[in-house]
Design a protein around this motif. Structure first.
Motif, PDB file in Angstrom:
ATOM      1  N   ASP A 186       0.824  -1.210   0.000  1.00 46.52           N
ATOM      2  CA  ASP A 186       0.000   0.000   0.000  1.00 46.52           C
ATOM      3  C   ASP A 186       0.859   1.262   0.000  1.00 46.52           C
ATOM      4  O   ASP A 186       0.538   2.248  -0.669  1.00 46.52           O
ATOM      5  CB  ASP A 186      -0.935   0.011   1.214  1.00 46.52           C
ATOM      6  CG  ASP A 186      -2.164  -0.867   1.002  1.00 46.52           C
ATOM      7  OD1 ASP A 186      -2.406  -1.276  -0.150  1.00 46.52           O
ATOM      8  OD2 ASP A 186      -2.864  -1.153   1.986  1.00 46.52           O
ATOM      9  N   LEU A 187       1.945   1.230   0.751  1.00 41.09           N
ATOM     10  CA  LEU A 187       2.829   2.397   0.818  1.00 41.09           C
ATOM     11  C   LEU A 187       3.446   2.684  -0.548  1.00 41.09           C
ATOM     12  O   LEU A 187       3.531   3.838  -0.975  1.00 41.09           O
ATOM     13  CB  LEU A 187       3.918   2.162   1.863  1.00 41.09           C
ATOM     14  CG  LEU A 187       4.576   3.409   2.469  1.00 41.09           C
ATOM     15  CD1 LEU A 187       3.560   4.247   3.229  1.00 41.09           C
ATOM     16  CD2 LEU A 187       5.723   2.992   3.399  1.00 41.09           C
ATOM     17  N   THR A 188       3.880   1.635  -1.253  1.00 37.09           N
ATOM     18  CA  THR A 188       4.485   1.845  -2.569  1.00 37.09           C
ATOM     19  C   THR A 188       3.457   2.271  -3.605  1.00 37.09           C
ATOM     20  O   THR A 188       3.771   3.029  -4.526  1.00 37.09           O
ATOM     21  CB  THR A 188       5.203   0.578  -3.060  1.00 37.09           C
ATOM     22  OG1 THR A 188       4.285  -0.513  -3.114  1.00 37.09           O
ATOM     23  CG2 THR A 188       6.357   0.214  -2.146  1.00 37.09           C
ATOM     24  N   ARG A 189       2.235   1.823  -3.454  1.00 36.24           N
ATOM     25  CA  ARG A 189       1.195   2.256  -4.386  1.00 36.24           C
ATOM     26  C   ARG A 189       0.871   3.742  -4.191  1.00 36.24           C
ATOM     27  O   ARG A 189       0.469   4.421  -5.130  1.00 36.24           O
ATOM     28  CB  ARG A 189      -0.069   1.412  -4.205  1.00 36.24           C
ATOM     29  CG  ARG A 189       0.087  -0.025  -4.683  1.00 36.24           C
ATOM     30  CD  ARG A 189      -1.206  -0.803  -4.580  1.00 36.24           C
ATOM     31  NE  ARG A 189      -2.196  -0.302  -5.527  1.00 36.24           N
ATOM     32  CZ  ARG A 189      -2.276  -0.684  -6.795  1.00 36.24           C
ATOM     33  NH1 ARG A 189      -1.415  -1.579  -7.260  1.00 36.24           N
ATOM     34  NH2 ARG A 189      -3.193  -0.198  -7.587  1.00 36.24           N
ATOM     35  N   SER A 190       1.042   4.226  -2.982  1.00 39.33           N
ATOM     36  CA  SER A 190       0.756   5.638  -2.702  1.00 39.33           C
ATOM     37  C   SER A 190       1.928   6.552  -3.047  1.00 39.33           C
ATOM     38  O   SER A 190       1.724   7.663  -3.551  1.00 39.33           O
ATOM     39  CB  SER A 190       0.397   5.809  -1.223  1.00 39.33           C
ATOM     40  OG  SER A 190      -0.761   5.093  -0.893  1.00 39.33           O
ATOM     41  N   TYR A 191       3.166   6.094  -2.793  1.00 35.37           N
ATOM     42  CA  TYR A 191       4.314   6.984  -2.905  1.00 35.37           C
ATOM     43  C   TYR A 191       5.397   6.496  -3.859  1.00 35.37           C
ATOM     44  O   TYR A 191       6.382   7.206  -4.077  1.00 35.37           O
ATOM     45  CB  TYR A 191       4.935   7.203  -1.513  1.00 35.37           C
ATOM     46  CG  TYR A 191       3.937   7.698  -0.507  1.00 35.37           C
ATOM     47  CD1 TYR A 191       3.347   8.956  -0.633  1.00 35.37           C
ATOM     48  CD2 TYR A 191       3.551   6.902   0.575  1.00 35.37           C
ATOM     49  CE1 TYR A 191       2.408   9.409   0.294  1.00 35.37           C
ATOM     50  CE2 TYR A 191       2.619   7.351   1.507  1.00 35.37           C
ATOM     51  CZ  TYR A 191       2.059   8.598   1.358  1.00 35.37           C
ATOM     52  OH  TYR A 191       1.131   9.037   2.269  1.00 35.37           O
ATOM     53  N   GLY A 192       5.255   5.299  -4.414  1.00 33.43           N
ATOM     54  CA  GLY A 192       6.247   4.788  -5.349  1.00 33.43           C
ATOM     55  C   GLY A 192       7.249   3.866  -4.686  1.00 33.43           C
ATOM     56  O   GLY A 192       7.563   4.002  -3.500  1.00 33.43           O
ATOM     57  N   SER A 193       7.764   2.921  -5.469  1.00 28.78           N
ATOM     58  CA  SER A 193       8.682   1.919  -4.921  1.00 28.78           C
ATOM     59  C   SER A 193      10.023   2.508  -4.502  1.00 28.78           C
ATOM     60  O   SER A 193      10.581   2.118  -3.477  1.00 28.78           O
ATOM     61  CB  SER A 193       8.919   0.808  -5.957  1.00 28.78           C
ATOM     62  OG  SER A 193       7.733   0.129  -6.248  1.00 28.78           O
ATOM     63  N   VAL A 194      10.554   3.437  -5.308  1.00 30.65           N
ATOM     64  CA  VAL A 194      11.909   3.937  -5.041  1.00 30.65           C
ATOM     65  C   VAL A 194      12.024   4.597  -3.666  1.00 30.65           C
ATOM     66  O   VAL A 194      12.879   4.207  -2.867  1.00 30.65           O
ATOM     67  CB  VAL A 194      12.365   4.895  -6.158  1.00 30.65           C
ATOM     68  CG1 VAL A 194      13.701   5.558  -5.787  1.00 30.65           C
ATOM     69  CG2 VAL A 194      12.516   4.133  -7.467  1.00 30.65           C
ATOM     70  N   PRO A 195      11.193   5.594  -3.326  1.00 26.24           N
ATOM     71  CA  PRO A 195      11.354   6.202  -2.000  1.00 26.24           C
ATOM     72  C   PRO A 195      11.043   5.248  -0.858  1.00 26.24           C
ATOM     73  O   PRO A 195      11.692   5.298   0.185  1.00 26.24           O
ATOM     74  CB  PRO A 195      10.367   7.376  -2.021  1.00 26.24           C
ATOM     75  CG  PRO A 195       9.409   7.076  -3.108  1.00 26.24           C
ATOM     76  CD  PRO A 195      10.152   6.285  -4.127  1.00 26.24           C
ATOM     77  N   VAL A 196      10.072   4.352  -1.043  1.00 28.12           N
ATOM     78  CA  VAL A 196       9.713   3.428   0.040  1.00 28.12           C
ATOM     79  C   VAL A 196      10.849   2.449   0.311  1.00 28.12           C
ATOM     80  O   VAL A 196      11.261   2.253   1.459  1.00 28.12           O
ATOM     81  CB  VAL A 196       8.408   2.673  -0.296  1.00 28.12           C
ATOM     82  CG1 VAL A 196       8.163   1.558   0.718  1.00 28.12           C
ATOM     83  CG2 VAL A 196       7.236   3.636  -0.312  1.00 28.12           C
ATOM     84  N   VAL A 197      11.375   1.819  -0.737  1.00 31.05           N
ATOM     85  CA  VAL A 197      12.474   0.868  -0.549  1.00 31.05           C
ATOM     86  C   VAL A 197      13.702   1.571   0.013  1.00 31.05           C
ATOM     87  O   VAL A 197      14.390   1.057   0.899  1.00 31.05           O
ATOM     88  CB  VAL A 197      12.810   0.151  -1.875  1.00 31.05           C
ATOM     89  CG1 VAL A 197      14.088  -0.679  -1.738  1.00 31.05           C
ATOM     90  CG2 VAL A 197      11.650  -0.739  -2.298  1.00 31.05           C
ATOM     91  N   THR A 198      13.989   2.780  -0.484  1.00 37.02           N
ATOM     92  CA  THR A 198      15.174   3.513  -0.012  1.00 37.02           C
ATOM     93  C   THR A 198      15.058   3.850   1.469  1.00 37.02           C
ATOM     94  O   THR A 198      15.986   3.599   2.251  1.00 37.02           O
ATOM     95  CB  THR A 198      15.357   4.803  -0.834  1.00 37.02           C
ATOM     96  OG1 THR A 198      15.539   4.461  -2.208  1.00 37.02           O
ATOM     97  CG2 THR A 198      16.563   5.584  -0.335  1.00 37.02           C
ATOM     98  N   TRP A 199      13.925   4.414   1.879  1.00 35.84           N
ATOM     99  CA  TRP A 199      13.793   4.828   3.273  1.00 35.84           C
ATOM    100  C   TRP A 199      13.698   3.641   4.226  1.00 35.84           C
ATOM    101  O   TRP A 199      14.271   3.676   5.323  1.00 35.84           O
ATOM    102  CB  TRP A 199      12.581   5.747   3.436  1.00 35.84           C
ATOM    103  CG  TRP A 199      12.882   7.164   3.048  1.00 35.84           C
ATOM    104  CD1 TRP A 199      12.610   7.774   1.862  1.00 35.84           C
ATOM    105  CD2 TRP A 199      13.568   8.125   3.845  1.00 35.84           C
ATOM    106  NE1 TRP A 199      13.062   9.062   1.870  1.00 35.84           N
ATOM    107  CE2 TRP A 199      13.659   9.311   3.085  1.00 35.84           C
ATOM    108  CE3 TRP A 199      14.115   8.111   5.125  1.00 35.84           C
ATOM    109  CZ2 TRP A 199      14.268  10.460   3.553  1.00 35.84           C
ATOM    110  CZ3 TRP A 199      14.715   9.276   5.604  1.00 35.84           C
ATOM    111  CH2 TRP A 199      14.791  10.427   4.829  1.00 35.84           C
ATOM    112  N   THR A 200      12.996   2.600   3.828  1.00 37.11           N
ATOM    113  CA  THR A 200      12.912   1.439   4.718  1.00 37.11           C
ATOM    114  C   THR A 200      14.282   0.779   4.871  1.00 37.11           C
ATOM    115  O   THR A 200      14.652   0.343   5.968  1.00 37.11           O
ATOM    116  CB  THR A 200      11.894   0.399   4.202  1.00 37.11           C
ATOM    117  OG1 THR A 200      12.210   0.023   2.855  1.00 37.11           O
ATOM    118  CG2 THR A 200      10.478   0.950   4.250  1.00 37.11           C
TER     119      THR A 200
END
Length: 305
Positions: A186-200
């Motif tokens: 859900d987080l990646t669908r809202s904000y995109g894979s790149v920022p989510v994977v990078t920050w996590t």
């Protein structure tokens, strides 16, 4: 009320293209090699240091990928931190700690529970139904992996050779990794894979640094070039490439199908172990492969015209 994200998620009868199957097979190969590679690296690097080095290698290319991309908003950083600590600080570190404390056979079979946890969590979080046939397929594939892993390791004797603490750590690790995968969707669908994977990944790395510092200060070590290369493989391919591939798969492929294909991971891992460490492949390997194939046939529905 169903959220827009959930409404657009793939369902059990969603058509899966040949390209997506090839994509899932490639990911199964990349991730399937991870446990033999971890075993190799642990010969000269302790678990916490190996995990930290892996993600220290992964973070710079991830940060480069965020250039020009939308930033993760402040309101999402708390969720990203929780996911990073769960998936990396608990999940990936736990996997290395567990592999160091159990036989290769036990580590293989417990790591195979990640897809099971994924299906359960996806059903709960994403509302994806799991049919009776797919449940039977997942069970058959899991039994096939059990035959392969325990048959190669001497059956129950292999379990006795493993530390109970290591077994528990691997189970917690499997659940934490599956939690990370599913709750990231859900987080990646809202904000995109790149920022989510990078920050996590960054938050996961930060959670490891204090423990790595203590391990380096108290543990004599002399890492080999092979161990460094193993850490690079884990960081660049298993982590950076693998996470993006898996998140994309979960967004386009029903979780039971994605989980079933990932049951090939241990087969690739065992084959690699036979080549790298001289492990013997016997009749139990063939029987296990047959069960995995049957499981895939049950869990993966025929494509619609």
């Amino acid at each position: 009320m169903t959220s827009p994200n959930r409404a657009s998620m793939p369902t059990a009868d969603t058509h899966v293209s040949a390209g997506n199957y090839a994509f899932m097979l490639l990911l199964a190969l990349i991730w399937g090699l991870s446990i033999p590679v971890i075993k190799l690296a642990l010969e000269t690097l302790p678990p916490v240091t190996l995990t930290t080095l892996r993600f220290a290698i992964a973070v710079p290319p991830l940060l480069l990928l965020t250039i020009g991309k939308a930033r993760l908003p402040w309101k999402a950083l708390g969720t990203a931190a929780v996911l990073g600590v769960a998936g990396i600080g608990i999940g990936q570190l736990g996997q290395n700690l567990g592999v160091a404390r159990t036989s290769a056979s036990v580590a293989t079979i417990i790591s195979a529970t990640i897809p099971l946890f994924t299906v359960v969590f996806a059903a709960f979080r994403l509302g994806q139904p799991v049919s009776l046939r797919q449940k039977a397929g997942l069970l058959a594939a899991f039994l096939g992996i059990a035959i392969i892993a325990l048959g190669r390791g001497g059956g129950a004797a292999s379990l006795l050779d493993s530390s109970l603490g290591g077994v528990v750590i691997l189970l917690v690790s499997a659940a934490a990794i599956a939690f990370y995968y599913v709750w990231s969707v859900d987080l990646t669908r809202s904000y995109g894979s790149v920022p989510v994977v990078t920050w996590t990944t960054l938050f996961g790395l930060l959670s490891l640094l204090p423990f790595a510092g203590m391990e380096v200060a108290t543990t004599p070590m002399s890492p080999s070039l092979v161990a460094i290369l193993c850490a690079a493989y884990l960081g660049l391919l298993v982590t950076v490439a693998g996470l993006f591939m898996w998140i994309r798969i979960l967004r386009t492929v029903p979780a039971p199908i994605a989980a079933a294909i990932q049951y090939l991971q241990p087969l690739f891992g065992i084959a690699a172990s036979a080549w790298m460490f001289g492990d013997r492949l016997d009749l139990s390997f063939g029987a296990g492969v047959a069960l995995v194939i049957i499981g895939l046939a049950l869990a993966v529905p025929a494509g619609r015209k």
